[in-house]
Write a protein that holds these residues in place. Structure first.
Motif, PDB file in Angstrom:
ATOM      1  N   MET A 141     -30.241 -30.001  37.082  1.00  0.00           N
ATOM      2  CA  MET A 141     -30.633 -31.383  37.334  1.00  0.00           C
ATOM      3  C   MET A 141     -30.351 -32.217  36.100  1.00  0.00           C
ATOM      4  SD  MET A 141     -34.360 -32.686  38.572  1.00  0.00           S
ATOM      5  CE  MET A 141     -34.744 -34.410  38.818  1.00  0.00           C
ATOM      6  N   PHE A 142     -29.845 -33.399  36.334  1.00  0.00           N
ATOM      7  CA  PHE A 142     -29.755 -34.428  35.314  1.00  0.00           C
ATOM      8  C   PHE A 142     -30.999 -35.272  35.534  1.00  0.00           C
ATOM      9  CE2 PHE A 142     -25.490 -33.181  36.394  1.00  0.00           C
ATOM     10  CZ  PHE A 142     -24.810 -33.170  35.189  1.00  0.00           C
ATOM     11  N   GLY A 143     -31.904 -35.303  34.585  1.00  0.00           N
ATOM     12  CA  GLY A 143     -33.151 -36.014  34.845  1.00  0.00           C
ATOM     13  C   GLY A 143     -33.786 -36.566  33.604  1.00  0.00           C
ATOM     14  N   ASN A 144     -34.867 -37.277  33.814  1.00  0.00           N
ATOM     15  CA  ASN A 144     -35.596 -37.909  32.723  1.00  0.00           C
ATOM     16  C   ASN A 144     -36.275 -36.841  31.872  1.00  0.00           C
ATOM     17  OD1 ASN A 144     -34.841 -40.393  33.790  1.00  0.00           O
ATOM     18  ND2 ASN A 144     -36.644 -40.474  35.094  1.00  0.00           N
ATOM     19  N   MET A 145     -35.973 -36.856  30.594  1.00  0.00           N
ATOM     20  CA  MET A 145     -36.441 -35.818  29.687  1.00  0.00           C
ATOM     21  C   MET A 145     -37.952 -35.567  29.778  1.00  0.00           C
ATOM     22  SD  MET A 145     -35.854 -35.296  25.601  1.00  0.00           S
ATOM     23  CE  MET A 145     -36.734 -36.745  25.109  1.00  0.00           C
ATOM     24  N   PRO A 146     -38.810 -36.593  29.807  1.00  0.00           N
ATOM     25  CA  PRO A 146     -40.255 -36.314  29.808  1.00  0.00           C
ATOM     26  C   PRO A 146     -40.734 -35.438  30.959  1.00  0.00           C
ATOM     27  CG  PRO A 146     -39.869 -38.610  29.282  1.00  0.00           C
ATOM     28  CD  PRO A 146     -38.543 -38.026  29.692  1.00  0.00           C
ATOM     29  N   GLU A 147     -40.124 -35.566  32.129  1.00  0.00           N
ATOM     30  CA  GLU A 147     -40.600 -34.771  33.260  1.00  0.00           C
ATOM     31  C   GLU A 147     -40.240 -33.295  33.135  1.00  0.00           C
ATOM     32  OE1 GLU A 147     -39.074 -36.098  37.086  1.00  0.00           O
ATOM     33  OE2 GLU A 147     -37.097 -36.412  36.232  1.00  0.00           O
ATOM     34  N   PHE A 148     -39.332 -32.949  32.244  1.00  0.00           N
ATOM     35  CA  PHE A 148     -38.915 -31.559  32.053  1.00  0.00           C
ATOM     36  C   PHE A 148     -39.671 -30.838  30.945  1.00  0.00           C
ATOM     37  CE2 PHE A 148     -34.498 -33.124  33.442  1.00  0.00           C
ATOM     38  CZ  PHE A 148     -34.745 -32.836  34.765  1.00  0.00           C
ATOM     39  N   LEU A 149     -40.310 -31.573  30.051  1.00  0.00           N
ATOM     40  CA  LEU A 149     -40.829 -30.980  28.820  1.00  0.00           C
ATOM     41  C   LEU A 149     -41.783 -29.811  29.047  1.00  0.00           C
ATOM     42  CD1 LEU A 149     -41.293 -34.153  26.606  1.00  0.00           C
ATOM     43  CD2 LEU A 149     -39.433 -32.478  26.562  1.00  0.00           C
ATOM     44  N   GLY A 150     -42.710 -29.920  29.994  1.00  0.00           N
ATOM     45  CA  GLY A 150     -43.649 -28.832  30.248  1.00  0.00           C
ATOM     46  C   GLY A 150     -42.955 -27.557  30.678  1.00  0.00           C
ATOM     47  N   GLN A 151     -41.975 -27.679  31.569  1.00  0.00           N
ATOM     48  CA  GLN A 151     -41.274 -26.496  32.065  1.00  0.00           C
ATOM     49  C   GLN A 151     -40.287 -25.949  31.046  1.00  0.00           C
ATOM     50  OE1 GLN A 151     -42.059 -24.681  34.566  1.00  0.00           O
ATOM     51  NE2 GLN A 151     -43.657 -26.096  35.203  1.00  0.00           N
ATOM     52  N   ILE A 152     -39.760 -26.812  30.185  1.00  0.00           N
ATOM     53  CA  ILE A 152     -38.897 -26.315  29.109  1.00  0.00           C
ATOM     54  C   ILE A 152     -39.734 -25.481  28.146  1.00  0.00           C
ATOM     55  CG2 ILE A 152     -37.570 -26.996  27.065  1.00  0.00           C
ATOM     56  CD1 ILE A 152     -36.503 -29.372  28.764  1.00  0.00           C
ATOM     57  N   SER A 153     -40.898 -26.009  27.749  1.00  0.00           N
ATOM     58  CA  SER A 153     -41.740 -25.262  26.808  1.00  0.00           C
ATOM     59  C   SER A 153     -42.276 -23.978  27.436  1.00  0.00           C
ATOM     60  CB  SER A 153     -42.881 -26.130  26.277  1.00  0.00           C
ATOM     61  OG  SER A 153     -43.776 -26.455  27.312  1.00  0.00           O
ATOM     62  N   GLY A 154     -42.443 -23.962  28.752  1.00  0.00           N
ATOM     63  CA  GLY A 154     -42.898 -22.764  29.449  1.00  0.00           C
ATOM     64  C   GLY A 154     -41.786 -21.785  29.787  1.00  0.00           C
ATOM     65  N   GLY A 155     -40.537 -22.167  29.564  1.00  0.00           N
ATOM     66  CA  GLY A 155     -39.412 -21.280  29.824  1.00  0.00           C
ATOM     67  C   GLY A 155     -38.860 -21.325  31.235  1.00  0.00           C
ATOM     68  N   GLY A 156     -39.384 -22.203  32.089  1.00  0.00           N
ATOM     69  CA  GLY A 156     -38.897 -22.289  33.467  1.00  0.00           C
ATOM     70  C   GLY A 156     -37.581 -23.027  33.592  1.00  0.00           C
ATOM     71  N   LEU A 157     -37.320 -23.943  32.666  1.00  0.00           N
ATOM     72  CA  LEU A 157     -36.067 -24.700  32.649  1.00  0.00           C
ATOM     73  C   LEU A 157     -35.410 -24.545  31.289  1.00  0.00           C
ATOM     74  CD1 LEU A 157     -37.156 -28.049  34.379  1.00  0.00           C
ATOM     75  CD2 LEU A 157     -35.932 -26.119  35.413  1.00  0.00           C
ATOM     76  N   ILE A 158     -34.081 -24.574  31.290  1.00  0.00           N
ATOM     77  CA  ILE A 158     -33.306 -24.412  30.059  1.00  0.00           C
ATOM     78  C   ILE A 158     -32.576 -25.723  29.765  1.00  0.00           C
ATOM     79  CG2 ILE A 158     -31.534 -23.045  28.894  1.00  0.00           C
ATOM     80  CD1 ILE A 158     -33.979 -21.393  29.943  1.00  0.00           C
ATOM     81  N   PRO A 159     -32.875 -26.384  28.630  1.00  0.00           N
ATOM     82  CA  PRO A 159     -32.142 -27.605  28.288  1.00  0.00           C
ATOM     83  C   PRO A 159     -30.707 -27.270  27.881  1.00  0.00           C
ATOM     84  CG  PRO A 159     -33.621 -27.015  26.504  1.00  0.00           C
ATOM     85  CD  PRO A 159     -33.865 -26.025  27.617  1.00  0.00           C
ATOM     86  N   ILE A 160     -29.755 -28.050  28.378  1.00  0.00           N
ATOM     87  CA  ILE A 160     -28.338 -27.766  28.136  1.00  0.00           C
ATOM     88  C   ILE A 160     -27.659 -28.877  27.351  1.00  0.00           C
ATOM     89  CG2 ILE A 160     -26.103 -27.316  29.250  1.00  0.00           C
ATOM     90  CD1 ILE A 160     -28.240 -25.048  29.503  1.00  0.00           C
ATOM     91  N   ALA A 161     -27.903 -30.133  27.709  1.00  0.00           N
ATOM     92  CA  ALA A 161     -27.253 -31.259  27.029  1.00  0.00           C
ATOM     93  C   ALA A 161     -28.098 -32.510  27.190  1.00  0.00           C
ATOM     94  CB  ALA A 161     -25.854 -31.487  27.590  1.00  0.00           C
ATOM     95  N   PHE A 162     -27.993 -33.394  26.215  1.00  0.00           N
ATOM     96  CA  PHE A 162     -28.765 -34.632  26.188  1.00  0.00           C
ATOM     97  C   PHE A 162     -27.842 -35.801  26.513  1.00  0.00           C
ATOM     98  CE2 PHE A 162     -31.017 -37.975  23.555  1.00  0.00           C
ATOM     99  CZ  PHE A 162     -32.119 -38.073  24.379  1.00  0.00           C
TER     100      PHE A 162
END
Length: 177
Positions: A141-162
């Motif tokens: 997903m290309f999405g708004n960074m704030p909505e991903f932060l919890g799942q990124i820190s929990g390991g459910g989502l992997i950040p790829i590019a900004f």
């Protein structure tokens, strides 16, 4: 009283605000698609006229997009994404919060610029899209960074590019896109 009304790229909520009694008691939070994208989308029939039925009051925030992968996706770079998409056109999926949203348009711009075919999967908001990526039902997903932060820190989502010309302070090792 906050009343969340999801769906239709924000137009369920926007229509409720537009139809409310103009007594100063109702205000809505509208995303960019309501004023900039949906009114000019070919074939889009809107339930309200955004130029006459809503009055913009203030800009709340400007938010950059982040490209994230579900942890089930086996590759971890934009170059690998492009290579895989070219090998398997239409097999990789990307989520959005609905047709005409910034997430949808970011995905379509990426497809055009990279010369790849990704399958768009529109959702009724960010939460169900994120949930499906975590579940392995959607790839990215290309999405708004704030909505991903919890799942990124929990390991459910992997950040790829900004999605910015500048590096993200929180993710200074991520490439920009």
């Amino acid at each position: 009283v906050v009343e969340n009304k999801t769906g239709a790229s924000g137009f369920i909520a926007n229509e409720a605000v537009a139809r409310a009694t103009p007594d100063g008691r109702t205000i809505g939070l509208a995303a960019m698609p309501a004023f900039c994208v949906s009114p000019v989308m070919p074939g889009q029939k809107l339930p309200i006229d955004v130029d006459t039925d809503l009055t913009p009051v203030a800009t709340i925030a400007g938010v950059y997009n982040l490209l994230v992968f579900g942890k089930h996706v086996r590759f971890r770079t934009v170059a690998d994404l492009i290579e895989e998409a070219k090998k398997n056109p239409g097999k990789l999926t990307y989520a959005s919060t609905g047709n005409g949203t910034s997430q949808h348009l970011a995905g379509e711009l990426f497809k055009k610029m990279a010369g790849v075919n990704l399958l768009h999967v529109p959702y009724r908001g960010g939460a169900p899209a994120i949930q499906d990526m975590i579940s392995g039902n959607c790839d990215m997903m290309f999405g708004n960074m704030p909505e991903f932060l919890g799942q990124i820190s929990g390991g459910g989502l992997i950040p790829i590019a900004f999605g910015s010309p500048k590096v993200a302070p929180m993710f200074d090792k991520l490439p920009t896109i």
